[in-house]
Motif scaffolding. Sequence first.
Motif, mmCIF file in Angstrom:
data_model
loop_
_atom_site.group_PDB
_atom_site.id
_atom_site.type_symbol
_atom_site.label_atom_id
_atom_site.label_comp_id
_atom_site.label_asym_id
_atom_site.label_seq_id
_atom_site.Cartn_x
_atom_site.Cartn_y
_atom_site.Cartn_z
ATOM 1 N N THR A 1 -10.097 4.705 2.487
ATOM 2 C CA THR A 1 -9.995 4.699 3.945
ATOM 3 C C THR A 1 -8.629 4.175 4.356
ATOM 4 O O THR A 1 -7.872 3.658 3.531
ATOM 5 N N ALA A 2 -8.335 4.293 5.640
ATOM 6 C CA ALA A 2 -7.058 3.781 6.141
ATOM 7 C C ALA A 2 -6.958 2.288 5.877
ATOM 8 O O ALA A 2 -5.899 1.791 5.475
ATOM 9 N N ASP A 3 -8.053 1.584 6.053
ATOM 10 C CA ASP A 3 -8.045 0.139 5.820
ATOM 11 C C ASP A 3 -7.773 -0.183 4.355
ATOM 12 O O ASP A 3 -7.001 -1.092 4.046
ATOM 13 N N THR A 4 -8.414 0.567 3.467
ATOM 14 C CA THR A 4 -8.172 0.385 2.041
ATOM 15 C C THR A 4 -6.694 0.474 1.735
ATOM 16 O O THR A 4 -6.117 -0.394 1.064
ATOM 17 N N ILE A 5 -6.100 1.541 2.235
ATOM 18 C CA ILE A 5 -4.689 1.789 1.940
ATOM 19 C C ILE A 5 -3.812 0.714 2.552
ATOM 20 O O ILE A 5 -2.893 0.189 1.904
ATOM 21 N N ALA A 6 -4.102 0.362 3.795
ATOM 22 C CA ALA A 6 -3.310 -0.673 4.448
ATOM 23 C C ALA A 6 -3.408 -1.980 3.664
ATOM 24 O O ALA A 6 -2.400 -2.657 3.442
ATOM 25 N N SER A 7 -4.600 -2.313 3.225
ATOM 26 C CA SER A 7 -4.771 -3.543 2.449
ATOM 27 C C SER A 7 -3.997 -3.482 1.150
ATOM 28 O O SER A 7 -3.326 -4.445 0.761
ATOM 29 N N ALA A 8 -4.105 -2.342 0.466
ATOM 30 C CA ALA A 8 -3.421 -2.197 -0.815
ATOM 31 C C ALA A 8 -1.918 -2.352 -0.637
ATOM 32 O O ALA A 8 -1.261 -3.084 -1.395
ATOM 33 N N LEU A 9 -1.391 -1.691 0.378
ATOM 34 C CA LEU A 9 0.051 -1.792 0.618
ATOM 35 C C LEU A 9 0.421 -3.213 1.015
ATOM 36 O O LEU A 9 1.412 -3.783 0.530
ATOM 37 N N SER A 10 -0.393 -3.783 1.885
ATOM 38 C CA SER A 10 -0.124 -5.142 2.340
ATOM 39 C C SER A 10 -0.081 -6.104 1.160
ATOM 40 O O SER A 10 0.831 -6.925 1.037
ATOM 41 N N GLN A 11 -1.058 -5.967 0.292
ATOM 42 C CA GLN A 11 -1.109 -6.861 -0.865
ATOM 43 C C GLN A 11 0.078 -6.628 -1.796
ATOM 44 O O GLN A 11 0.677 -7.571 -2.309
ATOM 45 N N ALA A 12 0.419 -5.353 -1.977
ATOM 46 C CA ALA A 12 1.566 -5.037 -2.840
ATOM 47 C C ALA A 12 2.835 -5.665 -2.286
ATOM 48 O O ALA A 12 3.694 -6.142 -3.040
ATOM 49 N N ILE A 13 2.954 -5.661 -0.968
ATOM 50 C CA ILE A 13 4.138 -6.265 -0.355
ATOM 51 C C ILE A 13 4.087 -7.783 -0.511
ATOM 52 O O ILE A 13 5.086 -8.425 -0.861
ATOM 53 N N HIS A 14 2.894 -8.336 -0.272
ATOM 54 C CA HIS A 14 2.691 -9.769 -0.464
ATOM 55 C C HIS A 14 3.123 -10.214 -1.854
ATOM 56 O O HIS A 14 3.758 -11.254 -2.026
ATOM 57 N N GLU A 15 2.746 -9.421 -2.833
ATOM 58 C CA GLU A 15 2.991 -9.797 -4.222
ATOM 59 C C GLU A 15 4.375 -9.360 -4.697
ATOM 60 O O GLU A 15 4.666 -9.410 -5.891
ATOM 61 N N HIS A 16 5.173 -8.881 -3.785
ATOM 62 C CA HIS A 16 6.542 -8.479 -4.092
ATOM 63 C C HIS A 16 6.608 -7.353 -5.111
ATOM 64 O O HIS A 16 7.559 -7.260 -5.876
ATOM 65 N N ARG A 17 5.566 -6.533 -5.137
ATOM 66 C CA ARG A 17 5.658 -5.333 -5.971
ATOM 67 C C ARG A 17 6.379 -4.240 -5.207
ATOM 68 O O ARG A 17 6.940 -3.317 -5.792
ATOM 69 N N LEU A 18 6.357 -4.329 -3.894
ATOM 70 C CA LEU A 18 7.114 -3.410 -3.052
ATOM 71 C C LEU A 18 8.212 -4.212 -2.366
ATOM 72 O O LEU A 18 7.935 -5.103 -1.572
ATOM 73 N N ALA A 19 9.438 -3.893 -2.675
ATOM 74 C CA ALA A 19 10.559 -4.649 -2.123
ATOM 75 C C ALA A 19 10.871 -4.201 -0.701
ATOM 76 O O ALA A 19 10.590 -3.058 -0.329
ATOM 77 N N PRO A 20 11.436 -5.108 0.091
ATOM 78 C CA PRO A 20 11.901 -4.729 1.427
ATOM 79 C C PRO A 20 12.831 -3.526 1.349
ATOM 80 O O PRO A 20 13.661 -3.437 0.449
ATOM 81 N N GLY A 21 12.655 -2.585 2.264
ATOM 82 C CA GLY A 21 13.493 -1.399 2.293
ATOM 83 C C GLY A 21 12.923 -0.210 1.556
ATOM 84 O O GLY A 21 13.378 0.913 1.755
ATOM 85 N N THR A 22 11.912 -0.440 0.723
ATOM 86 C CA THR A 22 11.309 0.666 -0.020
ATOM 87 C C THR A 22 10.719 1.693 0.933
ATOM 88 O O THR A 22 10.041 1.338 1.884
ATOM 89 N N LYS A 23 11.007 2.949 0.676
ATOM 90 C CA LYS A 23 10.459 4.005 1.516
ATOM 91 C C LYS A 23 9.016 4.291 1.145
ATOM 92 O O LYS A 23 8.670 4.376 -0.040
ATOM 93 N N LEU A 24 8.175 4.442 2.152
ATOM 94 C CA LEU A 24 6.774 4.775 1.930
ATOM 95 C C LEU A 24 6.524 6.185 2.463
ATOM 96 O O LEU A 24 6.151 6.367 3.625
ATOM 97 N N GLY A 25 6.768 7.166 1.619
ATOM 98 C CA GLY A 25 6.615 8.560 2.026
ATOM 99 C C GLY A 25 5.155 8.925 2.235
ATOM 100 O O GLY A 25 4.292 8.512 1.467
ATOM 101 N N GLU A 26 4.899 9.706 3.252
ATOM 102 C CA GLU A 26 3.520 10.057 3.566
ATOM 103 C C GLU A 26 2.909 10.917 2.477
ATOM 104 O O GLU A 26 1.758 10.700 2.077
#
Lengths: 235, 235
Positions: B13-38
């Motif tokens: 779901t949208a929430d699932t994805i938002a949470s996953a991305l949020s957590q990835a950012i929290h954990e610094h697996r996704l660095a600032p500036g990384t493009k998130l292509g649709e």
Amino acid sequence: MQTTAKPMPTNATADTIASALSQAIHEHRLAPGTKLGEDDLSDIYGVSRTIVRTALQSLAHQQIIEIKRNRGAFVAQPSLAEAHEVFEARELLEPRTARSAALNATPDDVALLNDHITQEHAAMDTGDRGRALFLSGQFHIEIARIAQQKTIADMINVLIARSSLIIALYWRRESALCESQAHHALIKAIGDNDGARAEELMQSHLVDLHSALNLNELPAVEHDLRAMLLGDGKR
Amino acid sequence: MQTTAKPMPTNATADTIASALSQAIHEHRLAPGTKLGEDDLSDIYGVSRTIVRTALQSLAHQQIIEIKRNRGAFVAQPSLAEAHEVFEARELLEPRTARSAALNATPDDVALLNDHITQEHAAMDTGDRGRALFLSGQFHIEIARIAQQKTIADMINVLIARSSLIIALYWRRESALCESQAHHALIKAIGDNDGARAEELMQSHLVDLHSALNLNELPAVEHDLRAMLLGDGKR
DNA sequence: GCGCACAATATTGTATACAATGTTATGGCA
DNA sequence: TGCCATAACATTGTATACAATATTGTGCGC
């Protein structure tokens, strides 16, 4: 004679629609509980449901509306507990922000605030209570802006939108909306760059507002969306 | 051998994805500036772009990502000014919230906080700095929850997510992440229902964090989205 | 080789079609 | 009449098709 269709200015963006709805809610033209149908809104603004949906999601994030799955979007009806929470949050943020604003304020800023008050009075005089309410909210947002704390200003913005709903539901009519006086005093303190006094005044102003809430919930009413949102005098 | 496709568990779901991305950012697996292509994300999570878009909009509202029109979504890169604003906002909200938490806390709450700390240590020991960072953020959110101020908790939640980005960009490595001690002291104050002390400790903890920021901005890096988000050990 | 114009490609923005769900209306039966 | 089952309808959820825009690549002229 029935007025039908008329797709509207069209080329409305999601932000346009979100702002329009937000303002309508601020001005109490849309009552808590009112359903915001996607088809209705896309007809009114002349865009596809996609855009409307984006706008609604934005408002939902601000907790101005509530989206119930498979049921649709409704103007939020904050519980009494939420009402208290919102004002408690405001009491944490706004007094200190008013202090910063007082320390930062330029003469232009003060002039702008005075302008706000003037418009507020004008709206009051013409009996446009909704507009007066909206402007009094904008006043608080303006102070946050002057404090040059965009992050805090955003949070206050949301809290004020919710406050508007809370006022619609829980305001006790007896206590006349005597905001003007408090706002006047605030402007003075800010104009004098008197941070301590601004903080103090904001604090007591918020406590006043908070304590003017009532305990019984009002029922939600249905409205003619088009009339409420476009406000054109067709009958 | 190239690993291709594999649409993923789907039914996200949208929430699932938002949470996953949020957590990835929290954990610094996704660095600032990384493009998130649709398209990338819809491939990864096995849903249409519609859902991905909803998730991205949600994160954009929290200012965790930035959506540039016709350009796409990118992990946010808070400016230094924003960084200060975020910590100033936290300093307004969290100390008093910690006080409320101390006054409200039940033994169960305290146990839960201790559990958090334990996990934090465990992550530290296994060298999973990202996870430790995520957990230390959750610790603050948990305190807001204990204070039973959902509205404030939501705001803190957003501020902490942004803090994670700020830490990724402006953290000076010299100052070792000595959160554990501060958190321990906080738990003690909360367990003793010592509101004044909890407020005081939270205040100084935040000041410590705030003052540990550096002045030079780090460059953004590109990442393999799938690997970062799913973290399955295929090579 | 360098720089620019323009074409080819890729990505996002919007509208629409269809599916899933909720709501309302209808009709039989007690 | 009153109630329930079920069908007709309306509304939202999701996927996809197409349009608009940005990005990349190519080739020409210099």
